[in-house]
Design an enzyme around this catalytic site. Sequence first.
Site, PDB file in Angstrom:
ATOM      1  N   HIS A   1       0.815  -1.204   0.000  1.00  0.00           N
ATOM      2  CA  HIS A   1       0.000   0.000   0.000  1.00  0.00           C
ATOM      3  C   HIS A   1       0.852   1.260   0.000  1.00  0.00           C
ATOM      4  O   HIS A   1       0.531   2.239  -0.678  1.00  0.00           O
ATOM      5  CB  HIS A   1      -0.923   0.003   1.229  1.00  0.00           C
ATOM      6  CG  HIS A   1      -2.188  -0.770   1.021  1.00  0.00           C
ATOM      7  ND1 HIS A   1      -2.898  -1.337   2.044  1.00  0.00           N
ATOM      8  CD2 HIS A   1      -2.868  -1.077  -0.112  1.00  0.00           C
ATOM      9  CE1 HIS A   1      -3.968  -1.945   1.553  1.00  0.00           C
ATOM     10  NE2 HIS A   1      -3.964  -1.808   0.260  1.00  0.00           N
TER      11      HIS A   1
ATOM     12  N   CYS B   1      -2.115  -4.574 -16.805  1.00  0.00           N
ATOM     13  CA  CYS B   1      -2.671  -3.638 -15.826  1.00  0.00           C
ATOM     14  C   CYS B   1      -1.987  -3.765 -14.470  1.00  0.00           C
ATOM     15  O   CYS B   1      -2.394  -3.139 -13.506  1.00  0.00           O
ATOM     16  CB  CYS B   1      -4.177  -3.823 -15.671  1.00  0.00           C
ATOM     17  SG  CYS B   1      -4.658  -5.440 -15.019  1.00  0.00           S
TER      18      CYS B   1
END
Length: 556
Positions: free
Chosen positions: A186, A486
């Site tokens: 993150h 992606c």
Amino acid sequence: METTLRGVGVSHGVAIGEVRHMGTAVLEPPAKQIPAEEAPREQGRARQAVEAVAADLIARGNLAGGEAQHVLEAQAMMAQDPELMADVERRIAVGSSAERAVYDAFASYRALLANAGEYLAGRVADLDDVRNRIVARLLGVPMPGVPDSDEPYVLIARDLAPADTALLDPTLVLGFVTEEGGPTSHSAILARALGVPAVVAMPGAGEIAEGTVIAVDGSTGELFVNPSAEKRAELEEAAAARKASLSATSGPGATSDGHKVPLLANVGGPGDVPAALEAGAEGVGLFRTEFLFLDDSAKAPSEEKQIEAYRKVLEAFPEGRVVVRVLDAGADKPLDFLTPADEPNPALGVRGLRSLLEHPDVLQTQLRALAKAVEGLPVYLEVMAPMVADRIDAKAFADACREAGLRAKFGAMVEIPSAALRARSILQEVEFLSLGTNDLAQYTFAADRQVGAVSRLQDPWQPALLDLVAASADAAKAEGKSCGVCGEAAADPLLACVLTGLGVTSLSMGAASIPYVRATLAKYTLAQCERAAAAARATDTADEARRAAQAVLSGE
């Protein structure tokens, strides 16, 4: 004396400044027994602290917006986990203080994750941060965090929790370095969203003395301690050249000889759209719809709520392409109404499309919502399934799309090696492929994508991973269909050229990376990209592959 350390570069740019260290973690609260009559009061204190911390995380998310908001909302849900709270209250009932019960309950949960195969170990920083915030509030002490400073600095930390990363002030925090973490953690994802140069997985960085001048290159992953005047000038010149290159390049993605490579954005919801538009994204290559479902892990959002969220994103790209990934739940994104609670290894269990096929009502509701959201809009909608393993999976998804009346292209994500190896078979059922290189690397190398200790195997330059990309792109070309990327690999400008050379037809990434990739692609012809790709695949290690591609493109 100048010395050099190397980690994993995760966010482009150069930062030069003095070191400031992150505050230390909350001290372990004392283990003391409380009288039985005080248990109800202590349980109330614990509940109040949990709710206050959850509210603070949500407020921070609202301030940050975009990707950070989704991450912090998920962290707030972690704080309010009913099983954790029940464990806290049980510990208080047998004599623990509120703060000690919280500390021990979180420690127990941490151990359970490790015993489950450590797939969720990448969320340990998030878990520890929630624990520390609750304990600090109960103890009445400030929460350690980003240091106070009137002058800009480079931040060094063992790891950074999303709540800290999301609200970094780029005017003060020139860049950051963490000893732990990985390229898809993150903190790395949020660093790219903020445009802050960052390097992770750099053991020993914490030993650099406070106030030491360092230079951090977020592109190469290098850290220079006490850099010489010559080194500083060299880095600053390179950074200036990159900045000039960015401003000189605009428009659709393409090589210098006009081979088109659409550059798309990865988004988590409507909040990420403004940054994507500002960066010149030609559409959305990955709409992560799971963030909409994380608002309430007990039940799926209504069809009406989904329609509203989807339409906001679709409306932002008239005549553009929007690729929506249906709900990818399980593993590090568990949902109470969907995810098995007792899987020994969630990473290898019922996740992604497997979960949806076991709960067809959830899948059908989402597909109907997408069908209604796109009505009357000129956007090109494409819908893809996560964690497709074979042709059976692909057919089941395509059949579900048709059953829902969805007028869109149906596709499959390639995240499992079997899908890459049998891509041509899968393409008999769907119309496009999209490579999720983060998970594809994880499953190819048996290396948890969030664990810094195995970050070497998460490097998207690994030749074995490039081989799987090439296999998928070749299959798509043979079938006359498209194959995009992606995963985070698309955000590396040099690797973007290699992926183009391997035959990838579009690249999707965080919005902040689009200008870098656009400018780099525009420097080289398709033939140069193809030669760089062949050179990279002919090597044996990620570092060799990177150097080989760079040598070809620089004309060495």
